[in-house]
Write a protein that holds these residues in place. Sequence first.
Motif, PDB file in Angstrom:
ATOM      1  N   LEU A   6       0.844  -1.208   0.000  1.00 46.00           N
ATOM      2  CA  LEU A   6       0.000   0.000   0.000  1.00 46.00           C
ATOM      3  C   LEU A   6       0.874   1.250   0.000  1.00 46.00           C
ATOM      4  O   LEU A   6       1.655   1.479   0.922  1.00 46.00           O
ATOM      5  N   ARG A   7       0.723   2.052  -1.053  1.00 45.49           N
ATOM      6  CA  ARG A   7       1.409   3.336  -1.154  1.00 45.49           C
ATOM      7  C   ARG A   7       0.378   4.460  -1.078  1.00 45.49           C
ATOM      8  O   ARG A   7      -0.783   4.293  -1.495  1.00 45.49           O
ATOM      9  N   VAL A   8       0.822   5.601  -0.588  1.00 45.10           N
ATOM     10  CA  VAL A   8      -0.104   6.710  -0.342  1.00 45.10           C
ATOM     11  C   VAL A   8       0.398   7.967  -1.035  1.00 45.10           C
ATOM     12  O   VAL A   8       1.555   8.369  -0.844  1.00 45.10           O
ATOM     13  N   LEU A   9      -0.478   8.561  -1.853  1.00 47.22           N
ATOM     14  CA  LEU A   9      -0.197   9.857  -2.467  1.00 47.22           C
ATOM     15  C   LEU A   9      -1.038  10.887  -1.723  1.00 47.22           C
ATOM     16  O   LEU A   9      -2.235  11.043  -1.967  1.00 47.22           O
ATOM     17  N   SER A  10      -0.390  11.573  -0.772  1.00 46.74           N
ATOM     18  CA  SER A  10      -1.094  12.467   0.134  1.00 46.74           C
ATOM     19  C   SER A  10      -0.913  13.918  -0.275  1.00 46.74           C
ATOM     20  O   SER A  10       0.061  14.279  -0.939  1.00 46.74           O
ATOM     21  N   CYS A  11      -1.867  14.742   0.125  1.00 42.30           N
ATOM     22  CA  CYS A  11      -1.665  16.182   0.032  1.00 42.30           C
ATOM     23  C   CYS A  11      -0.659  16.605   1.090  1.00 42.30           C
ATOM     24  O   CYS A  11      -0.518  15.959   2.131  1.00 42.30           O
ATOM     25  N   GLY A  12       0.049  17.691   0.813  1.00 45.04           N
ATOM     26  CA  GLY A  12       1.029  18.176   1.765  1.00 45.04           C
ATOM     27  C   GLY A  12       0.433  19.187   2.716  1.00 45.04           C
ATOM     28  O   GLY A  12      -0.737  19.558   2.633  1.00 45.04           O
ATOM     29  N   ARG A  13       1.245  19.633   3.659  1.00 50.85           N
ATOM     30  CA  ARG A  13       0.841  20.674   4.594  1.00 50.85           C
ATOM     31  C   ARG A  13       1.669  21.920   4.325  1.00 50.85           C
ATOM     32  O   ARG A  13       2.868  21.837   4.054  1.00 50.85           O
ATOM     33  N   THR A  14       1.029  23.058   4.378  1.00 48.85           N
ATOM     34  CA  THR A  14       1.670  24.313   4.005  1.00 48.85           C
ATOM     35  C   THR A  14       1.839  25.215   5.221  1.00 48.85           C
ATOM     36  O   THR A  14       1.305  24.945   6.301  1.00 48.85           O
ATOM     37  N   ALA A  15       2.577  26.272   5.025  1.00 46.50           N
ATOM     38  CA  ALA A  15       2.736  27.273   6.078  1.00 46.50           C
ATOM     39  C   ALA A  15       1.392  27.925   6.378  1.00 46.50           C
ATOM     40  O   ALA A  15       0.493  27.951   5.528  1.00 46.50           O
ATOM     41  N   PRO A  16       1.238  28.492   7.607  1.00 50.55           N
ATOM     42  CA  PRO A  16      -0.066  29.066   7.995  1.00 50.55           C
ATOM     43  C   PRO A  16      -0.590  30.128   7.049  1.00 50.55           C
ATOM     44  O   PRO A  16      -1.809  30.284   6.908  1.00 50.55           O
ATOM     45  N   ASP A  17       0.309  30.863   6.387  1.00 48.97           N
ATOM     46  CA  ASP A  17      -0.146  31.952   5.518  1.00 48.97           C
ATOM     47  C   ASP A  17      -0.170  31.558   4.042  1.00 48.97           C
ATOM     48  O   ASP A  17      -0.324  32.413   3.168  1.00 48.97           O
ATOM     49  N   ALA A  18      -0.025  30.260   3.759  1.00 45.91           N
ATOM     50  CA  ALA A  18       0.017  29.791   2.366  1.00 45.91           C
ATOM     51  C   ALA A  18      -1.201  28.935   2.063  1.00 45.91           C
ATOM     52  O   ALA A  18      -1.680  28.181   2.914  1.00 45.91           O
ATOM     53  N   ALA A  19      -1.702  29.050   0.851  1.00 44.48           N
ATOM     54  CA  ALA A  19      -2.827  28.234   0.412  1.00 44.48           C
ATOM     55  C   ALA A  19      -2.334  26.838   0.032  1.00 44.48           C
ATOM     56  O   ALA A  19      -1.202  26.674  -0.424  1.00 44.48           O
ATOM     57  N   PRO A  20      -3.159  25.814   0.226  1.00 44.58           N
ATOM     58  CA  PRO A  20      -2.759  24.471  -0.187  1.00 44.58           C
ATOM     59  C   PRO A  20      -2.466  24.408  -1.675  1.00 44.58           C
ATOM     60  O   PRO A  20      -3.089  25.109  -2.476  1.00 44.58           O
TER      61      PRO A  20
END
Length: 362
Positions: free
Chosen positions: A209-223
Amino acid sequence: MNTVTAEQSPVLTLISGHRLREEVRRIAAAADRQLAEHSMPIGRFAWTEAALVILDTAAAHECAAAGYPRRSGTILVGEGEPGAEQWEAAITGGAELVLGLPAGADQLIEVFAESGSAVDGGGAVVAVVGTGGGAGASTLAGAIALTASTIRFRPGTILVDGDPFGGGLDLLLGIESEEGLRWPDLVVEDGRVAAATLRDALPEAAPGLRVLSCGRTAPDAAPAEIGPGAVRAVLDAGRAAGDLVVCDISRERGPHADQMLDGADLVVLVATPRLRSIAAARAAMAHIRHRNPNQALIVRGPAPGGLHGDEVAEALGIPLLAAVRAQPGLSGQLERTGLAVPRGPLRAAAESVLSLLSEDDR
């Protein structure tokens, strides 16, 4: 979704009449061409990617009513000489050719011989859609992927995060510290990606099982946005490799989510037995219906008002795969260690989805 070893892909047939279906089978055998026989509804991928589609009059009207896009290589067949009813259905369903059988058998054999397309590797794509806050679409998507990898449902499984605002599926599975690409790191050139390369680049949540996840951004940055072309490349790579691709759409909308809906063999809606969740499910279905009519429902408890799963399914007008009770301790597990191989009600819900995909394979 069957694996095909011949050089030509099967021909999709949507024919309800027994005699007409048998006649098309006979002609296909004479042309040494395999048929993929289905009944409505079918996934949008099966419709758009088939080398040829053969319809009868009833199916032509059903496909038009369901909103399938017009496509080349669509043939309408009927018994005897085509009449006004067949020509009207052909116009409605976008058929390029109308043939009366058995007189048109030789012409249909010629069409079989001239058509062909790349063979799909037998993979499958399922999209999981949440219908209201707290429905648990991401948890169910993770459970389907973990269960599939445990029982080796396909050679490999890829869990694809389609919700940039969801915090990341790697967090859900407790692998946020694992090295590997996330969506912002994935660059797709020429609209293609090799399945083996993709697998090796993604973090592993469990064997297979491999996972292609969304990342996490800085508080002032949009995904970071997910490109629909990249989504199509990932789905195609998984399908060509014979893998199961599980897409967590949750409540996300947009071009990338539409691409996941378009490419899915099955869309699973997750609802709770609450009035607001049912209302949200109706709104989601109105959007999904035009992209992929092959939908089924999972209802997850608790049910504070006493609604049963079959009542929710009846209100929505789609098949019920499973109605499962709330699972004690699950929320704490997700917070402490992340989702593990599911047991109990969550496992039952995941297995119901895999069972339906298995039926489609036969």
